[in-house]
Motif scaffolding. Structure first.
Motif, PDB file in Angstrom:
ATOM      1  N   UNK A 174      -8.437  11.635  10.783  1.00 12.21           N
ATOM      2  CA  UNK A 174      -7.770  11.826   9.507  1.00 12.21           C
ATOM      3  C   UNK A 174      -6.357  12.339   9.708  1.00 12.21           C
ATOM      4  N   UNK A 175      -5.589  12.292   8.619  1.00  8.85           N
ATOM      5  CA  UNK A 175      -4.232  12.831   8.592  1.00  8.85           C
ATOM      6  C   UNK A 175      -4.271  14.171   7.882  1.00  8.85           C
ATOM      7  N   UNK A 176      -3.699  15.181   8.503  1.00  8.23           N
ATOM      8  CA  UNK A 176      -3.596  16.500   7.873  1.00  8.23           C
ATOM      9  C   UNK A 176      -2.178  16.657   7.337  1.00  8.23           C
ATOM     10  N   UNK A 177      -2.046  16.664   6.014  1.00  5.29           N
ATOM     11  CA  UNK A 177      -0.732  16.807   5.375  1.00  5.29           C
ATOM     12  C   UNK A 177      -0.903  17.670   4.142  1.00  5.29           C
ATOM     13  N   UNK A 178      -0.064  18.694   4.022  1.00  5.91           N
ATOM     14  CA  UNK A 178      -0.214  19.600   2.880  1.00  5.91           C
ATOM     15  C   UNK A 178       0.335  18.963   1.603  1.00  5.91           C
ATOM     16  N   UNK A 179       0.166  19.670   0.491  1.00 13.06           N
ATOM     17  CA  UNK A 179       0.573  19.125  -0.808  1.00 13.06           C
ATOM     18  C   UNK A 179       2.061  18.827  -0.863  1.00 13.06           C
ATOM     19  N   UNK A 180       2.857  19.619  -0.166  1.00 10.94           N
ATOM     20  CA  UNK A 180       4.307  19.405  -0.166  1.00 10.94           C
ATOM     21  C   UNK A 180       4.653  18.032   0.396  1.00 10.94           C
ATOM     22  N   UNK A 181       4.017  17.663   1.507  1.00  9.42           N
ATOM     23  CA  UNK A 181       4.266  16.361   2.127  1.00  9.42           C
ATOM     24  C   UNK A 181       3.772  15.234   1.222  1.00  9.42           C
ATOM     25  N   UNK A 182       2.583  15.366   0.680  1.00  8.65           N
ATOM     26  CA  UNK A 182       2.018  14.318  -0.170  1.00  8.65           C
ATOM     27  C   UNK A 182       2.834  14.148  -1.457  1.00  8.65           C
ATOM     28  N   UNK A 183       3.274  15.272  -2.013  1.00  8.82           N
ATOM     29  CA  UNK A 183       4.090  15.199  -3.233  1.00  8.82           C
ATOM     30  C   UNK A 183       5.429  14.519  -2.963  1.00  8.82           C
ATOM     31  N   UNK A 184       6.017  14.809  -1.784  1.00  8.25           N
ATOM     32  CA  UNK A 184       7.292  14.180  -1.442  1.00  8.25           C
ATOM     33  C   UNK A 184       7.133  12.667  -1.309  1.00  8.25           C
ATOM     34  N   UNK A 189       0.833  -1.193   0.000  1.00 10.98           N
ATOM     35  CA  UNK A 189       0.000   0.000   0.000  1.00 10.98           C
ATOM     36  C   UNK A 189       0.874   1.251   0.000  1.00 10.98           C
ATOM     37  N   UNK A 190       0.316   2.394  -0.346  1.00 16.79           N
ATOM     38  CA  UNK A 190       1.106   3.623  -0.477  1.00 16.79           C
ATOM     39  C   UNK A 190       1.617   4.106   0.872  1.00 16.79           C
ATOM     40  N   UNK A 191       2.639   4.946   0.829  1.00 20.73           N
ATOM     41  CA  UNK A 191       3.208   5.496   2.065  1.00 20.73           C
ATOM     42  C   UNK A 191       2.171   6.295   2.837  1.00 20.73           C
ATOM     43  N   UNK A 192       1.381   7.109   2.131  1.00 24.97           N
ATOM     44  CA  UNK A 192       0.361   7.887   2.834  1.00 24.97           C
ATOM     45  C   UNK A 192      -0.689   6.967   3.453  1.00 24.97           C
ATOM     46  N   UNK A 193      -1.058   5.897   2.758  1.00 23.82           N
ATOM     47  CA  UNK A 193      -2.029   4.956   3.309  1.00 23.82           C
ATOM     48  C   UNK A 193      -1.478   4.260   4.559  1.00 23.82           C
ATOM     49  N   UNK A 194      -0.175   4.028   4.590  1.00 18.94           N
ATOM     50  CA  UNK A 194       0.438   3.434   5.781  1.00 18.94           C
ATOM     51  C   UNK A 194       0.339   4.396   6.969  1.00 18.94           C
ATOM     52  N   UNK A 195       0.641   5.663   6.712  1.00 24.09           N
ATOM     53  CA  UNK A 195       0.504   6.673   7.770  1.00 24.09           C
ATOM     54  C   UNK A 195      -0.936   6.732   8.245  1.00 24.09           C
TER      55      UNK A 195
END
Length: 559
Positions: A463-473, A445-451
């Motif tokens: 929920x997880x609050x992460x801006x576009x910079x974090x998700x793009x990285x 599964x994706x890194x964000x899905x693991x978080x």
């Protein structure tokens, strides 16, 4: 009784055996030990290599509920349980982490157990020990120096100084070093750039040393470290700087496990020490795997509460090392339950049954979380002299309502004699065949899905609050081939949320991820949540103010 003496006085009164005798009890010949004085030694790599064909013993994890600032005796219970297993005739060995100088001189003080359940020599383990942390600090900063040196001498790798991600470390709490500018003072000092320091126990090299399987694997992982990016945004590795070999040389002795003993002469491996709130919080894989070959029962710990230490132990260490724990002990204290029930730290000594009842929700959440991994649970009530029978009865009844058993343990005051009941229960559970360990999420599964999985299933957040910079990285790392890595959550140890004041068992909260860091050599992605710092600060009155030498040159104030 332990109430009459400090931890350090009890440790000094212990009757220690020569370390060669402790080694021989495990079947380690004297020639395979590298002594550091009379009471501690490293175990040679050649001996460790000879153990591969032996069967493994049972692995027992000791974790805890969310703690008070002083800690709830998780290491003390780990040590006590190892002693208790030996007392009832079992071949047991203890695996714990090395303490960091930062909290030793900061808020928590020493971390070698307490009362009559300690690993010794207590002073040396808490201070410089065998020099492992100094070697890790040196290897880390050697790489940092080689990065700046490469840029100074023409930058053949085309490293973008603005995108150097490798910071420096030191094993001390020092908030003033969180953000610094280096290379000031003119042309001869290089190119100025912003950087900072983390504490050594948050270093990727600490994680690498604790997850490596042998010296060759250590060097490969060191070479895999991503130190930053070129102007074209491609990754630069430590091996590109030819730094991996020299770092491995610095760490050639640090990677060998340290053998010591408890006050009751139970063998103990004390090796590695990544923080659990900002790293993965477990002792070294090498030490744990060697212990499983040498003993029938191996008792190990994972830092802070089960939301941090146990989650990372299962999802990172066990996943990476192929370990399958047979049972888990969750340490609870009446005082921590009261704090999770809303009582202020200053009032924890007074009986408050309603606060214990309210705080039990925190214990229940941890029991539920550990069960998700398929590992049987036992609750250990680490007894304090301020606990009342009525308060203890509340904890026992609550635990029983969840189908589990809570056992009162008095190892701090009575050593192994105070923890025999827990030892018998651990043997029964470990041999019951009920363990069916499974990590919480799949590699695919994706890194964000693991978080998000950890946030929703362990923290019970909404929920997880992460801006576009974090998700793009995270997406870029997945494209680069790192999507299969587990995640290492960095957050406060005092709450299931990122707010240390939100006690008990909160749910529906938002978990902000402000930054992500790739630890390619260690093999995980760090998600930094809320306001947690990778370089801690000292409290208003640090423990260092009370530590000194007496007239005879002995240490005072170190617990």
């Amino acid at each position: 009784m332990a109430e009459d003496k400090s931890d350090i006085e009890i440790a000094r009164g212990a009757s220690l055996k020569p370390i060669q005798e402790i080694g021989e009890a495990l079947g380690i010949p004297p020639a395979s030990l590298l002594p550091y004085g009379h009471d501690k030694a490293k175990i040679s790599a050649s001996f460790l290599g000879s153990l591969q064909d032996r069967e493994d013993g049972k692995l027992i994890l000791v974790t805890a509920i969310n703690p008070t600032p002083a800690g709830e005796g998780k290491t003390t219970t780990t040590v006590g349980l190892g002693d208790g297993l030996r007392r009832i005739g079992e071949n047991a060995l203890i695996c714990v982490r090395e303490p960091s100088l930062g909290p030793c001189f900061g808020m928590k003080g020493g971390a070698a157990g307490g009362g009559y359940a300690q690993v010794v020599p207590m002073e040396e383990i808490n201070l410089h020990f065998t020099g492992d942390f100094h070697a890790i600090t040196t290897a880390h900063n050697l790489l940092a120096a080689m990065i700046d040196n490469h840029i100074y001498w023409g930058n053949a790798l085309d490293i973008d100084p603005r995108r150097v991600t490798w910071r420096r470390v030191m094993d001390m709490n020092d908030r003033a070093l969180r953000g610094v500018v280096t290379s000031l003072g003119g042309v001869s000092n290089g190119f100025p750039r912003e950087t900072g320091f983390d504490i050594t126990v948050a270093s990727e090299i600490m994680a690498i040393l604790c997850l490596a399987s042998d010296p060759a694997d250590l060097e490969k992982r060191l070479g895999d470290i991503v130190i930053g990016y070129r102007y074209d945004k491609s990754a630069v590795y430590a091996r590109d700087l030819n730094a991996d070999g020299a770092m491995a040389v610095v760490l050639k002795e640090a990677i060998q496990p340290n053998l010591v003993q408890t006050i009751e002469n139970t063998p103990a491996f004390v090796h590695g020490g990544p923080f659990a709130n900002i790293a993965h919080g477990c002792n070294s894989v090498i030490a744990t795997k060697a212990a499983l070959k040498l003993a029938d029962y191996v008792v190990t710990e994972a830092g802070f509460g089960a939301d941090l230490g146990a989650e990372k132990f299962f999802n990172i260490k066990c996943r990476k090392a192929g370990l399958r724990p047979a049972a888990s002990v969750i340490v609870a204290t009446v005082r921590a339950l009261k704090m999770n029930g809303g009582v202020a730290k200053e009032a924890l000594g007074a009986e408050d049954i309603s606060a214990v009842q309210k705080g039990c929700s925190n214990l229940g959440r941890h029991i539920e979380n550990v069960r998700q991994f398929g590992v049987p649970v036992i609750v250990a009530i680490n007894h304090f002299h301020t606990d009342t029978d009525a308060e203890i009865d509340v904890v026992k009844a609550y635990t029983a309502s969840l189908g589990e058993e809570a056992i009162v343990c008095r190892h701090w005051a009575h050593g192994s004699a105070g923890i025999e009941e827990l030892a018998h229960k651990v043997v029964a559970v470990a041999n019951s065949g009920k363990a069916d360990f499974t990590p919480l999420y799949r590699d695919e599964i994706s890194l964000f899905d693991k978080i998000e999985t950890v946030v929703k299933r362990i923290y019970h957040g909404a929920e997880v609050a992460a801006d576009a910079r974090v998700r793009d990285q995270l997406a870029e790392w997945e494209k680069a081939g790192y999507g299969h890595l587990p995640v290492c959550m960095a957050k406060t140890q005092y709450s299931f949320s990122t707010n240390p004041a939100l006690r008990g068992a909160p749910s529906g909260h938002i978990v902000p991820v402000r930054e992500v860091r790739l630890s390619a050599g260690a093999g995980f992605v760090v998600a930094i949540c809320g306001e947690v710092m990778t370089m801690p600060g000292l409290p208003r009155h640090p423990a260092a103010e009370r530590i000194r030498l007496d007239a005879e040159g002995r240490i005072e104030g170190l617990f």
